[in-house]
Design an enzyme around this catalytic site. Structure first.
Site, mmCIF file in Angstrom:
data_model
loop_
_atom_site.group_PDB
_atom_site.id
_atom_site.type_symbol
_atom_site.label_atom_id
_atom_site.label_comp_id
_atom_site.label_asym_id
_atom_site.label_seq_id
_atom_site.Cartn_x
_atom_site.Cartn_y
_atom_site.Cartn_z
ATOM 1 N N TRP A 102 0.882 -1.194 0.104
ATOM 2 C CA TRP A 102 0.028 -0.066 0.045
ATOM 3 C C TRP A 102 0.876 1.336 0.036
ATOM 4 C CZ3 TRP A 102 -4.286 -1.166 -1.770
ATOM 5 C CH2 TRP A 102 -4.863 -2.144 -1.632
ATOM 6 N N ASP A 172 -1.458 6.649 6.354
ATOM 7 C CA ASP A 172 -2.361 5.926 6.084
ATOM 8 C C ASP A 172 -2.630 4.757 7.260
ATOM 9 O OD1 ASP A 172 -4.167 3.742 5.143
ATOM 10 O OD2 ASP A 172 -2.829 3.035 3.113
ATOM 11 N N LYS A 196 -11.843 -1.934 7.403
ATOM 12 C CA LYS A 196 -11.038 -2.559 8.133
ATOM 13 C C LYS A 196 -11.597 -2.707 9.518
ATOM 14 C CE LYS A 196 -8.452 -3.051 4.148
ATOM 15 N NZ LYS A 196 -7.575 -2.184 3.521
HETATM 16 C C1 LIG Z 1 -7.097 -1.808 2.374
HETATM 17 C C2 LIG Z 1 -5.732 -0.711 2.360
HETATM 18 C C3 LIG Z 1 -5.809 0.179 1.262
HETATM 19 C C4 LIG Z 1 -6.842 0.248 0.272
HETATM 20 O O1 LIG Z 1 -7.916 0.573 0.799
HETATM 21 P P1 LIG Z 1 -9.215 0.947 -0.231
HETATM 22 O O2 LIG Z 1 -10.230 1.542 0.544
HETATM 23 O O3 LIG Z 1 -9.858 -0.398 -0.966
HETATM 24 O O4 LIG Z 1 -8.658 1.870 -1.380
HETATM 25 C C5 LIG Z 1 -5.027 1.346 1.500
HETATM 26 N N1 LIG Z 1 -4.038 1.115 2.746
HETATM 27 C C6 LIG Z 1 -4.136 0.115 3.694
HETATM 28 C C7 LIG Z 1 -3.069 0.145 4.607
HETATM 29 C C8 LIG Z 1 -4.964 -1.011 3.431
HETATM 30 O O5 LIG Z 1 -5.144 -1.810 4.388
#
Ligand SMILES: *Cc1c(COP(=O)(O)O)cnc(C)c1O
Length: 360
Positions: A102, A172, A196
């Site tokens: 990511w 993030d 999540k």
């Molecule tokens: C799942 C995830 C993403 C992507 O998320 P989307 O909402 O599908 O764009 C980005 N960064 C991390 C750390 C993730 O776990």
């Protein structure tokens, strides 16, 4: 009713109490005679949901008044682009720490918008660890430093966050927000897709210091402009009303459990059960992450060989465990144990790991 032992990486398990409350309110939300998704986003009822969700998040994460909370769409992935579009002014460079897939994606999107550099990376170590703070090659005049606090695919997590930096720290937190207490003032911007740890997919939370809003250029498309969303209280266009409502219910649930301090205790306990099963297996299970970088949210491991991994995953699925296969890019096994995954489901998985080892 039988609920699945859900270890999906995202969308992931939601608290049963949240689902039950949503079911109860489904046909007639608070006497309105409508479901939440039938309400106008300009109605008093929805504005209350929107405000209450912000207040709950603000309280749970102890967010100071000089931060703005935004509920956006497009997932964490759109933030990979919005962050450089809004915050990377021409002439400056953004620094990225690469700790997994990511963060690589976030970096690649930044390169399409402006200048970005890798300030540290654990790629050569197969993303088994998090770089130490003194390994980060941060420029004093960088536009910002970007990190990914929890690496969902590799199962690593930052356990000490760079503090007192000369540039805004951007994180993030898609897969670990609300799993532990945070010092919000260490960050310029935090973002997280909800699916999540916060609720269903469809809404992305952005927590941004008000000073950074000044960087958003006037020529940015309105939908991609943080300042526009801040000014309109995340109601510039039709928001994902149902997702925001679920986010509110998840935050109410988190508060009822005692907030992030209690959630962190529970998360340590759950992760401890699985890491013990790995560490006490005489090498039968091999954890991917180095011990000091282990994630409390995503436990990644392999078995001695591919056949054994396949048979583990097959038997686990037959026993009723969902979502244990590792990400398609890395293989192996991964148990995602976000806030909403109950302790007894994790206990059942740890027991299954022990009994599978004894039988093989
Ligand atoms: C799942 C995830 C993403 C992507 O998320 P989307 O909402 O599908 O764009 C980005 N960064 C991390 C750390 C993730 O776990």
């Amino acid at each position: 009713m039988k609920r699945a032992f859900n270890f999906n990486a995202g969308p992931a398990a939601l608290p049963e109490a949240v689902l039950a409350k949503a079911e109860k309110e489904m046909m007639n939300y608070q006497g309105s005679g409508m479901a939440v998704m039938e309400l106008s986003h300009r109605s008093k009822e929805f504005e209350e949901i929107n405000d209450r969700t912000k207040k709950l998040l603000s309280k749970l994460l102890d967010i100071p008044a000089d931060y703005e909370i935004l509920f956006l769409q497009g997932g964490a992935s759109l933030q990979f682009s919005m962050i450089p579009m809004n915050l990377l002014e021409s002439g400056s460079t953004a620094d990225y720490v690469l700790t997994g897939t990511w963060s690589e994606k976030a970096y690649e999107e930044a390169l399409k918008i402006g200048k970005a550099e890798v300030a540290a990376s654990s790629k050569e170590k197969s993303y088994k660890s998090i770089p130490t703070i003194h390994e980060i090659n941060l420029k004093d005049d960088a536009a910002y430093l970007h990190i990914t606090t929890n690496n969902t695919i590799f199962g690593t997590q930052w356990h000490s966050i760079p503090d007192g930096l000369s540039v805004p720290l951007i994180a993030d937190m898609s897969s670990d927000i609300l799993s532990r207490p945070l010092t919000i003032s260490s960050y310029g911007l935090i973002y997280a897709g909800a699916q999540k740890n916060l609720g269903p997919s469809g809404v992305t939370v952005v927590i941004i210091h008000k000073d950074l809003l000044k960087r958003s250029g006037k020529n940015l498309p309105a939908m991609l402009n943080y300042q526009v969303h801040a000014t309109s209280k995340s109601l510039y266009n039709t928001p994902p009303t149902l997702s925001v409502y679920f986010l509110m219910l998840v935050l109410e649930w988190a508060e009822s459990l005692g907030g992030v301090t209690e959630l962190e205790k529970l998360n340590k306990k759950k992760a401890g059960l699985l890491y013990d099963a790995i560490d006490n297996s005489d090498g039968f299970y091999k954890g991917h992450a180095e011990k000091d970088s282990r994630s409390l949210m995503n436990v990644t491991f392999t078995l001695e060989n591919d056949d054994l991994t396949t048979s583990f995953l097959h038997e686990a699925a037959e026993t009723g465990f969902i979502g244990l296969a590792g990400h398609r890019s890395v293989g192996g096994c991964r148990a995602s144990i976000y806030n909403a995954v109950p302790l007894d489901h994790v206990e059942k998985l740890a027991n299954f790991m022990n009994s599978f080892r004894q039988r093989n």
